[in-house]
Scaffold this motif. Structure first.
Motif, short mmCIF file in Angstrom:
data_model
loop_
_atom_site.label_atom_id
_atom_site.label_comp_id
_atom_site.label_asym_id
_atom_site.label_seq_id
_atom_site.Cartn_x
_atom_site.Cartn_y
_atom_site.Cartn_z
N GLU A 127 0.84 -1.20 0.00
CA GLU A 127 0.00 0.00 0.00
C GLU A 127 0.87 1.25 0.00
OE1 GLU A 127 -3.75 -1.90 2.48
OE2 GLU A 127 -2.70 -0.19 3.32
N PRO A 128 0.32 2.37 -0.48
CA PRO A 128 1.11 3.60 -0.55
C PRO A 128 1.71 4.06 0.78
CG PRO A 128 -0.94 3.86 -1.76
CD PRO A 128 -1.01 2.53 -1.04
N ASN A 129 0.97 3.94 1.86
CA ASN A 129 1.45 4.43 3.15
C ASN A 129 1.99 3.33 4.07
OD1 ASN A 129 0.77 7.15 2.58
ND2 ASN A 129 -1.37 6.69 3.06
N ALA A 130 1.98 2.09 3.60
CA ALA A 130 2.44 0.98 4.44
C ALA A 130 3.57 0.19 3.78
CB ALA A 130 1.28 0.04 4.75
N GLY A 131 3.75 0.39 2.49
CA GLY A 131 4.70 -0.45 1.78
C GLY A 131 4.23 -1.89 1.88
N SER A 132 5.17 -2.79 2.15
CA SER A 132 4.82 -4.21 2.29
C SER A 132 4.82 -4.65 3.75
CB SER A 132 5.80 -5.07 1.48
OG SER A 132 5.63 -4.79 0.11
N ASP A 133 4.67 -3.69 4.65
CA ASP A 133 4.59 -3.96 6.09
C ASP A 133 3.16 -4.41 6.40
OD1 ASP A 133 4.60 -4.02 8.86
OD2 ASP A 133 4.85 -1.85 9.09
N ALA A 134 2.97 -5.69 6.52
CA ALA A 134 1.62 -6.23 6.72
C ALA A 134 0.94 -5.66 7.95
CB ALA A 134 1.68 -7.75 6.81
N ALA A 135 1.68 -5.38 9.00
CA ALA A 135 1.08 -4.86 10.23
C ALA A 135 0.53 -3.45 10.05
CB ALA A 135 2.11 -4.87 11.36
N TYR A 165 -7.57 -13.39 -10.99
CA TYR A 165 -8.00 -13.16 -9.62
C TYR A 165 -6.82 -12.65 -8.81
CZ TYR A 165 -5.75 -17.52 -8.06
OH TYR A 165 -4.84 -18.50 -7.77
N VAL A 166 -7.15 -11.92 -7.74
CA VAL A 166 -6.14 -11.35 -6.86
C VAL A 166 -6.47 -11.75 -5.42
CG1 VAL A 166 -5.05 -9.20 -6.06
CG2 VAL A 166 -5.91 -9.37 -8.41
N ILE A 167 -5.47 -12.22 -4.69
CA ILE A 167 -5.63 -12.44 -3.25
C ILE A 167 -5.32 -11.11 -2.58
CG2 ILE A 167 -4.81 -13.73 -1.23
CD1 ILE A 167 -6.12 -15.57 -3.30
N VAL A 168 -6.31 -10.52 -1.91
CA VAL A 168 -6.19 -9.20 -1.32
C VAL A 168 -6.12 -9.30 0.21
CG1 VAL A 168 -7.31 -6.94 -1.04
CG2 VAL A 168 -7.45 -8.14 -3.23
N VAL A 169 -5.12 -8.64 0.79
CA VAL A 169 -4.96 -8.59 2.24
C VAL A 169 -5.74 -7.38 2.75
CG1 VAL A 169 -3.34 -8.37 4.15
CG2 VAL A 169 -2.65 -9.59 2.07
N ALA A 175 -8.64 -4.40 16.15
CA ALA A 175 -8.25 -4.66 17.54
C ALA A 175 -7.35 -5.88 17.67
CB ALA A 175 -9.50 -4.83 18.41
N ARG A 176 -7.43 -6.80 16.73
CA ARG A 176 -6.62 -8.02 16.78
C ARG A 176 -5.29 -7.89 16.04
NH1 ARG A 176 -9.38 -13.06 15.11
NH2 ARG A 176 -7.77 -14.00 16.37
N ARG A 177 -4.98 -6.68 15.59
CA ARG A 177 -3.73 -6.38 14.85
C ARG A 177 -3.57 -7.35 13.67
NH1 ARG A 177 -0.54 -2.70 15.51
NH2 ARG A 177 1.40 -3.84 15.41
N THR A 178 -2.44 -8.00 13.53
CA THR A 178 -2.24 -8.87 12.36
C THR A 178 -3.14 -10.11 12.38
OG1 THR A 178 -0.36 -9.93 13.44
CG2 THR A 178 0.13 -8.12 11.94
N ARG A 179 -3.60 -10.50 13.55
CA ARG A 179 -4.54 -11.64 13.61
C ARG A 179 -5.93 -11.24 13.15
NH1 ARG A 179 -2.17 -16.01 15.35
NH2 ARG A 179 -0.49 -15.93 16.85
N GLY A 180 -6.15 -9.96 12.98
CA GLY A 180 -7.43 -9.45 12.51
C GLY A 180 -7.39 -9.12 11.03
N MET A 181 -6.48 -9.77 10.32
CA MET A 181 -6.37 -9.57 8.87
C MET A 181 -6.90 -10.82 8.16
SD MET A 181 -2.62 -7.87 8.80
CE MET A 181 -2.78 -6.88 7.35
N SER A 182 -7.45 -10.60 7.00
CA SER A 182 -8.00 -11.70 6.21
C SER A 182 -7.54 -11.59 4.78
CB SER A 182 -9.53 -11.67 6.27
OG SER A 182 -9.99 -11.82 7.60
#
Length: 186
Positions: A127-135, A165-169, A175-182
Motif C-alpha cells: 500500500e502507498p502508506n504501508a509499503g509491504s509492512d503487513a502490520a 483473480y487477486v488475493i487481497v490482504v 483490535a486483533r492487529r495482524t490476527r485481525g487480517m484476512s
C-alpha cells in the motif's frame, strides 16, 4: 547430509532449462521493450507441470519437494528475473493461500486452473502508506450482507494487470492487529 540433486531433480532441471532457453531467453528483450507479459507462457508452463511443482498431485501439482521448486525458481531467474518474478508471484503468493486456507470449492475454482496456467494469480499486500509492512495495512473489509466491502488502495501488484483473480490482504478486526487480517479472493 548429501547435497547432490537426485536423478529426478537433475532431469527436472534440464527440462526447465530447456524450456527457458527455448521459450523465454529469445523473447525477453522484446517483452521488456513492449512492457508486456505473454499470458500464454503461463499456459505452457502449466501444461508441463511447472506451476505447481511442489503442490499435491490431487490439485494437479507435481508433489515434489522444495528443493525441486527451488530448481524451478533458479532456472527461471537465469532466463529472466522479470519473468521469474511474475511466474513465481503467481505460483506462490497467488496460489499458496488457496492451498493452505481455501475451501474445496475455492481450490477447484481457482487453484486447479492456476496450476494448469489457465488462470493468472496476483497477491495484493503493498500500500502507498504501508509499503509491504503487513502490520500497517490500512485496507479494510467489512461485511455488507452478501459478502464483504473492501476499501483501500493497493500498489505494485505483480501480475495485477493480467490477473484473473487477486488475493487481497485486508483488515477485518483492527483490535486483533495482524490476527485481525484476512485474505480475500477478488
Amino acid at each position: 547430509m548429501d547435497f547432490a540433486f537426485t536423478d529426478e531433480q537433475r532431469m527436472f532441471r534440464k527440462a526447465v532449462s530447456d524450456f527457458v532457453t527455448r521459450e523465454i531467453v529469445p523473447f525477453v528483450e522484446r517483452w521488456e521493450e513492449e512492457e508486456g507479459f505473454p499470458r500464454d507462457l503461463f499456459h505452457k508452463m502449466g501444461e508441463l507441470g511447472f506451476l505447481g511443482v511442489n503442490y499435491p498431485e490431487e490439485y494437479g501439482g507435481g508433489g515434489a519437494d522444495l528443493v525441486t521448486a527451488s530448481i524451478f525458481s533458479e532456472e527461471l531467474a537465469y532466463g529472466s528475473l522479470g519473468v521469474a518474478a511474475s511466474v513465481l508471484a503467481h505460483a506462490t503468493l497467488g496460489t499458496a493461500p488457496l492451498m493452505l486456507f481455501g475451501t474445496p470449492e475455492q481450490k477447484t475454482r481457482y487453484l486447479v486452473p492456476a496450476l494448469r496456467g489457465e488462470k493468472v494469480a496476483a497477491f495484493a499486500l503493498t500500500e502507498p502508506n504501508a509499503g509491504s509492512d503487513a502490520a500497517s495495512v490500512a485496507t479494510t473489509a467489512v461485511p455488507d450482507g452478501e459478502g464483504y466491502l473492501i476499501n483501500g488502495t493497493k500498489m505494485f501488484i505483480t501480475n495485477g494487470t493480467i490477473a484473473d483473480y487477486v488475493i487481497v490482504v485486508a483488515v477485518t478486526d483492527r483490535a486483533r492487529r495482524t490476527r485481525g487480517m484476512s485474505l480475500f479472493i477478488v
